[in-house]
Motif scaffolding. Structure first.
Motif, PDB file in Angstrom:
ATOM      1  N   ASN A  54       0.831  -1.209   0.000  1.00 42.58           N
ATOM      2  CA  ASN A  54       0.000   0.000   0.000  1.00 42.58           C
ATOM      3  C   ASN A  54       0.865   1.258   0.000  1.00 42.58           C
ATOM      4  N   GLY A  55       1.940   1.252   0.785  1.00 42.40           N
ATOM      5  CA  GLY A  55       2.836   2.404   0.810  1.00 42.40           C
ATOM      6  C   GLY A  55       3.504   2.642  -0.526  1.00 42.40           C
ATOM      7  N   SER A  56       3.903   1.563  -1.182  1.00 42.46           N
ATOM      8  CA  SER A  56       4.518   1.698  -2.514  1.00 42.46           C
ATOM      9  C   SER A  56       3.522   2.262  -3.515  1.00 42.46           C
ATOM     10  N   PHE A  57       2.293   1.797  -3.443  1.00 45.87           N
ATOM     11  CA  PHE A  57       1.247   2.283  -4.344  1.00 45.87           C
ATOM     12  C   PHE A  57       0.973   3.768  -4.110  1.00 45.87           C
ATOM     13  N   LEU A  61       1.628   6.979  -6.559  1.00 44.30           N
ATOM     14  CA  LEU A  61       0.526   7.865  -6.916  1.00 44.30           C
ATOM     15  C   LEU A  61       0.833   9.318  -6.554  1.00 44.30           C
ATOM     16  N   VAL A  62       1.391   9.535  -5.365  1.00 41.53           N
ATOM     17  CA  VAL A  62       1.735  10.901  -4.948  1.00 41.53           C
ATOM     18  C   VAL A  62       2.821  11.479  -5.848  1.00 41.53           C
ATOM     19  N   SER A  63       3.831  10.682  -6.200  1.00 39.44           N
ATOM     20  CA  SER A  63       4.897  11.207  -7.067  1.00 39.44           C
ATOM     21  C   SER A  63       4.374  11.538  -8.462  1.00 39.44           C
ATOM     22  N   VAL A  64       3.436  10.759  -8.976  1.00 46.34           N
ATOM     23  CA  VAL A  64       2.845  11.080 -10.284  1.00 46.34           C
ATOM     24  C   VAL A  64       2.046  12.369 -10.192  1.00 46.34           C
ATOM     25  N   LEU A  65       1.287  12.523  -9.098  1.00 44.46           N
ATOM     26  CA  LEU A  65       0.496  13.744  -8.946  1.00 44.46           C
ATOM     27  C   LEU A  65       1.385  14.974  -8.759  1.00 44.46           C
ATOM     28  N   VAL A  66       2.495  14.837  -8.056  1.00 47.07           N
ATOM     29  CA  VAL A  66       3.424  15.958  -7.873  1.00 47.07           C
ATOM     30  C   VAL A  66       4.083  16.315  -9.201  1.00 47.07           C
ATOM     31  N   ASN A  67       4.461  15.317  -9.979  1.00 46.64           N
ATOM     32  CA  ASN A  67       5.097  15.584 -11.281  1.00 46.64           C
ATOM     33  C   ASN A  67       4.141  16.228 -12.269  1.00 46.64           C
ATOM     34  N   ASN A  68       2.844  15.983 -12.114  1.00 44.34           N
ATOM     35  CA  ASN A  68       1.853  16.586 -13.005  1.00 44.34           C
ATOM     36  C   ASN A  68       1.328  17.907 -12.461  1.00 44.34           C
ATOM     37  N   ASP A  69       1.964  18.417 -11.431  1.00 50.59           N
ATOM     38  CA  ASP A  69       1.623  19.726 -10.846  1.00 50.59           C
ATOM     39  C   ASP A  69       0.157  19.817 -10.417  1.00 50.59           C
ATOM     40  N   VAL A  70      -0.323  18.815  -9.725  1.00 55.76           N
ATOM     41  CA  VAL A  70      -1.664  18.878  -9.145  1.00 55.76           C
ATOM     42  C   VAL A  70      -1.580  19.806  -7.939  1.00 55.76           C
ATOM     43  N   PRO A  71      -2.394  20.864  -7.913  1.00 54.40           N
ATOM     44  CA  PRO A  71      -2.211  21.885  -6.877  1.00 54.40           C
ATOM     45  C   PRO A  71      -2.450  21.384  -5.451  1.00 54.40           C
ATOM     46  N   ILE A  72      -3.310  20.437  -5.257  1.00 54.20           N
ATOM     47  CA  ILE A  72      -3.608  19.953  -3.900  1.00 54.20           C
ATOM     48  C   ILE A  72      -2.398  19.214  -3.333  1.00 54.20           C
ATOM     49  N   ILE A  73      -1.732  18.430  -4.159  1.00 52.59           N
ATOM     50  CA  ILE A  73      -0.599  17.625  -3.707  1.00 52.59           C
ATOM     51  C   ILE A  73       0.691  18.460  -3.673  1.00 52.59           C
ATOM     52  N   LEU A  78       0.830  17.998   3.111  1.00 55.53           N
ATOM     53  CA  LEU A  78      -0.312  17.173   2.718  1.00 55.53           C
ATOM     54  C   LEU A  78       0.150  15.884   2.053  1.00 55.53           C
ATOM     55  N   ALA A  79       1.194  15.975   1.251  1.00 56.30           N
ATOM     56  CA  ALA A  79       1.726  14.776   0.599  1.00 56.30           C
ATOM     57  C   ALA A  79       2.239  13.784   1.640  1.00 56.30           C
ATOM     58  N   GLN A  80       2.889  14.269   2.695  1.00 52.21           N
ATOM     59  CA  GLN A  80       3.377  13.382   3.744  1.00 52.21           C
ATOM     60  C   GLN A  80       2.239  12.765   4.550  1.00 52.21           C
ATOM     61  N   VAL A  81       1.215  13.550   4.827  1.00 47.14           N
ATOM     62  CA  VAL A  81       0.054  13.011   5.544  1.00 47.14           C
ATOM     63  C   VAL A  81      -0.595  11.907   4.725  1.00 47.14           C
ATOM     64  N   LEU A  82      -0.755  12.138   3.441  1.00 45.75           N
ATOM     65  CA  LEU A  82      -1.333  11.099   2.577  1.00 45.75           C
ATOM     66  C   LEU A  82      -0.443   9.861   2.530  1.00 45.75           C
ATOM     67  N   VAL A  89      -5.035   3.152   6.386  1.00 41.89           N
ATOM     68  CA  VAL A  89      -6.476   3.035   6.138  1.00 41.89           C
ATOM     69  C   VAL A  89      -6.743   1.905   5.146  1.00 41.89           C
ATOM     70  N   MET A  90      -5.904   1.810   4.121  1.00 40.08           N
ATOM     71  CA  MET A  90      -6.072   0.727   3.151  1.00 40.08           C
ATOM     72  C   MET A  90      -5.874  -0.640   3.805  1.00 40.08           C
ATOM     73  N   ALA A  91      -4.903  -0.768   4.720  1.00 43.70           N
ATOM     74  CA  ALA A  91      -4.676  -2.042   5.408  1.00 43.70           C
ATOM     75  C   ALA A  91      -5.876  -2.413   6.282  1.00 43.70           C
ATOM     76  N   VAL A  92      -6.467  -1.439   6.950  1.00 42.42           N
ATOM     77  CA  VAL A  92      -7.663  -1.712   7.767  1.00 42.42           C
ATOM     78  C   VAL A  92      -8.807  -2.199   6.887  1.00 42.42           C
ATOM     79  N   VAL A  93      -9.014  -1.542   5.755  1.00 44.45           N
ATOM     80  CA  VAL A  93     -10.077  -1.956   4.828  1.00 44.45           C
ATOM     81  C   VAL A  93      -9.776  -3.345   4.262  1.00 44.45           C
ATOM     82  N   GLU A  94      -8.515  -3.628   3.958  1.00 49.87           N
ATOM     83  CA  GLU A  94      -8.155  -4.952   3.438  1.00 49.87           C
ATOM     84  C   GLU A  94      -8.387  -6.041   4.486  1.00 49.87           C
TER      85      GLU A  94
END
Length: 117
Positions: A54-57, A61-73, A78-82, A89-94
């Motif tokens: 999950n962490g790798s995923f 995802l965060v690095s792709v969003l940062v490279n595409n200049d998504v303003p929220i990320i 915020l990127a570290q919190v995510l 959260v994903m592990a709990v759901v799994e």
């Protein structure tokens, strides 16, 4: 007049008990300890694997969003919190999904059966 005895609790055999009784009791206790230890080890390994995947995923995802200049990320905090909360959260759901599937697939002798009348 009858005397009341205190309820018996599970205690280890005393030194006066026969050797066969002592070895049988310690064998059962040792097996339950081993089963509990194995269950805890398995659960920990599964959780660690889930968190790694999950962490790798999320990192990808965060690095792709940062490279595409998504303003929220764009905000580093915020990127570290995510990066740290979403894998947990994903592990709990799994685990919830695994428990749900296990309960649906395995046979339970306590389920009530419908009577045909």
């Amino acid at each position: 007049m009858a005397t009341q005895q205190a309820p018996r609790t599970h205690q280890a055999p005393s030194a006066d008990a026969p050797a066969a009784l002592q070895s049988a009791a310690s064998g059962r206790r040792g097996a339950s300890y081993a089963a509990g230890c194995l269950w805890s080890l398995t659960t920990g390994l599964i959780t660690a694997t889930m968190l790694f995947i999950n962490g790798s995923f999320v990192l990808a995802l965060v690095s792709v969003l940062v490279n595409n200049d998504v303003p929220i990320i764009g905000n580093e905090r915020l990127a570290q919190v995510l990066l740290f909360t979403v894998p947990v959260v994903m592990a709990v759901v799994e685990w919830w999904m695994l428990d749900y599937v296990r309960k649906r697939v395995t046979f339970s002798r306590y389920r009530t059966r419908k009577k045909i009348s």
